[in-house]
Design a protein around this motif. Structure first.
Motif, PDB file in Angstrom:
ATOM      1  N   MET A 110      -2.494   4.672 -35.719  1.00 40.01           N
ATOM      2  CA  MET A 110      -1.721   4.068 -36.607  1.00 40.01           C
ATOM      3  C   MET A 110      -1.124   4.884 -37.484  1.00 40.01           C
ATOM      4  O   MET A 110       0.211   4.816 -37.615  1.00 40.01           O
ATOM      5  CB  MET A 110      -2.586   3.049 -37.534  1.00 40.01           C
ATOM      6  CG  MET A 110      -1.738   2.013 -38.303  1.00 40.01           C
ATOM      7  SD  MET A 110      -2.905   1.083 -39.134  1.00 40.01           S
ATOM      8  CE  MET A 110      -4.116   0.283 -38.041  1.00 40.01           C
ATOM      9  N   SER A 111      -1.466   5.764 -37.790  1.00 39.39           N
ATOM     10  CA  SER A 111      -1.037   7.081 -38.847  1.00 39.39           C
ATOM     11  C   SER A 111       0.251   7.619 -38.091  1.00 39.39           C
ATOM     12  O   SER A 111       1.179   7.907 -38.715  1.00 39.39           O
ATOM     13  CB  SER A 111      -2.205   7.956 -39.226  1.00 39.39           C
ATOM     14  OG  SER A 111      -1.457   9.214 -40.052  1.00 39.39           O
ATOM     15  N   GLU A 112       0.033   7.979 -36.853  1.00 41.55           N
ATOM     16  CA  GLU A 112       1.041   8.529 -36.090  1.00 41.55           C
ATOM     17  C   GLU A 112       2.163   7.786 -35.866  1.00 41.55           C
ATOM     18  O   GLU A 112       3.430   8.058 -35.846  1.00 41.55           O
ATOM     19  CB  GLU A 112       0.449   9.133 -34.747  1.00 41.55           C
ATOM     20  CG  GLU A 112      -0.382  10.078 -34.665  1.00 41.55           C
ATOM     21  CD  GLU A 112      -1.090  10.460 -33.183  1.00 41.55           C
ATOM     22  OE1 GLU A 112      -0.528   9.780 -32.200  1.00 41.55           O
ATOM     23  OE2 GLU A 112      -2.138  11.133 -33.209  1.00 41.55           O
ATOM     24  N   ASP A 113       1.961   6.642 -35.548  1.00 39.63           N
ATOM     25  CA  ASP A 113       3.067   5.736 -35.257  1.00 39.63           C
ATOM     26  C   ASP A 113       3.655   5.415 -36.885  1.00 39.63           C
ATOM     27  O   ASP A 113       5.027   5.150 -36.744  1.00 39.63           O
ATOM     28  CB  ASP A 113       2.217   4.058 -34.836  1.00 39.63           C
ATOM     29  CG  ASP A 113       2.271   4.186 -33.522  1.00 39.63           C
ATOM     30  OD1 ASP A 113       2.455   5.107 -32.637  1.00 39.63           O
ATOM     31  OD2 ASP A 113       1.127   3.460 -33.102  1.00 39.63           O
ATOM     32  N   HIS A 114       3.201   5.351 -38.263  1.00 38.58           N
ATOM     33  CA  HIS A 114       3.830   4.948 -39.363  1.00 38.58           C
ATOM     34  C   HIS A 114       4.568   6.204 -39.485  1.00 38.58           C
ATOM     35  O   HIS A 114       5.908   6.182 -40.023  1.00 38.58           O
ATOM     36  CB  HIS A 114       2.814   4.823 -40.035  1.00 38.58           C
ATOM     37  CG  HIS A 114       2.593   3.386 -40.663  1.00 38.58           C
ATOM     38  ND1 HIS A 114       1.643   2.665 -39.517  1.00 38.58           N
ATOM     39  CD2 HIS A 114       2.969   2.478 -41.390  1.00 38.58           C
ATOM     40  CE1 HIS A 114       1.635   1.308 -39.897  1.00 38.58           C
ATOM     41  NE2 HIS A 114       2.343   1.285 -41.165  1.00 38.58           N
ATOM     42  N   ALA A 115       3.901   7.428 -39.277  1.00 36.88           N
ATOM     43  CA  ALA A 115       4.812   8.703 -39.428  1.00 36.88           C
ATOM     44  C   ALA A 115       6.001   8.800 -38.668  1.00 36.88           C
ATOM     45  O   ALA A 115       6.918   9.276 -39.214  1.00 36.88           O
ATOM     46  CB  ALA A 115       3.817   9.912 -39.238  1.00 36.88           C
ATOM     47  N   LYS A 116       6.261   8.278 -37.555  1.00 35.47           N
ATOM     48  CA  LYS A 116       7.324   8.234 -36.777  1.00 35.47           C
ATOM     49  C   LYS A 116       8.474   7.552 -37.220  1.00 35.47           C
ATOM     50  O   LYS A 116       9.464   7.744 -37.039  1.00 35.47           O
ATOM     51  CB  LYS A 116       7.273   7.924 -35.146  1.00 35.47           C
ATOM     52  CG  LYS A 116       6.278   8.857 -34.264  1.00 35.47           C
ATOM     53  CD  LYS A 116       5.887   8.229 -33.044  1.00 35.47           C
ATOM     54  CE  LYS A 116       4.987   9.352 -32.352  1.00 35.47           C
ATOM     55  NZ  LYS A 116       4.541   8.685 -31.120  1.00 35.47           N
TER      56      LYS A 116
END
Length: 259
Positions: free
Chosen positions: A171-177
């Protein structure tokens, strides 16, 4: 074709704060584990070290036992030679031969005395090593038992949190993108430079959350307007108003509850 609407500053602030909430949740999970993985690693290293030490001590004890056996064989050989020389003395033709055999017998007797001295020393070393080995074995048993307990504790925590942590990291990776690169760089830089990992904080009672330095009223108004990204001049953290923070916490809590 409709033109894609550019994200507003408010949208960016919400996404940044969402990311902060996700990353803080990951931090909480890792704090629960605490130093446990390092404790387990240290114990594993200590157990391996004790096993290696015991192996070397056992090998040295075996070597000392072999030395004792070798010295006992030397004594038996010396006794046989003395018996042989004693018999030869009975048939000597002159004093020179008799004296020569006597000297050989004396030499063998000295060899026996020296071998017996070495045997006593080797036996004393074996006794000393036995004490060290016994203590090391007890320590190894204690550490092995402690390691088993700590591993079980760690496995239990991992079992409870691993899936949630993996989902949160994704989720963190997706939000960062979804956040523009310059903001992510700033967020990461701030997050790694502060102790509690808080890069985006709300205004709490007129002060910056996490640093507690008072924010001037005019700046508070600007933050609440959500028209530009404002950082705390003392800590460098990105600031959001309390209402926005509350809304995002409620929203993300519902997301976290489903993990």
């Amino acid at each position: 074709m409709a033109k894609k609407t550019e994200a507003t500053v408010e949208d960016k602030l919400r996404e940044l704060y969402n990311l902060q909430l996700i990353d803080s949740r990951i931090d909480e999970i890792r704090n629960v584990r605490g130093e446990l993985p390092l404790e387990v690693q240290d114990l594993e290293d200590e157990v391996e070290g004790l096993k290696t030490r015991l192996s070397k001590l056992d090998a040295h004890s075996d070597e000392l036992s072999e030395n004792i056996k070798s010295k006992k064989n030397l004594i038996e050989e010396a006794k046989a030679l003395i018996t042989k020389y004693t018999d030869q003395q009975k048939n000597v033709r002159n004093n020179r031969e008799f004296n020569s055999l006597s000297k050989e017998m004396e030499f063998q007797e000295l060899e026996m005395e020296l071998a017996e001295k070495h045997i006593r020393e080797f036996k004393a070393q074996i006794e000393q090593q036995k004490e060290v080995i016994d203590k090391s074995k007890k320590r190894l048993a204690d550490k092995t038992d402690h390691l088993k307990h700590k591993k079980s504790e760690l496995e239990e925590i991992l079992k409870e949190t691993q899936k949630e942590e993996e989902n949160l990291m994704k989720m963190s990776e997706d939000h960062a993108k979804s956040i523009e690169e310059r903001l992510i760089k700033a967020y990461t830089r701030i997050r790694t430079s502060v102790k509690n990992g808080l890069a985006v904080v709300p205004i709490e009672r007129g002060a910056s959350g996490g640093s507690y330095f008072t924010i001037p009223p005019q700046v508070q108004v600007e933050i609440a307007s959500r028209k530009k990204i404002i950082t705390d001049e003392h800590s460098g953290r990105i600031l959001v108003d309390a209402a926005l923070a509350y809304e995002q916490v409620e929203k993300m809590d519902k997301v976290f509850a489903k993990l």
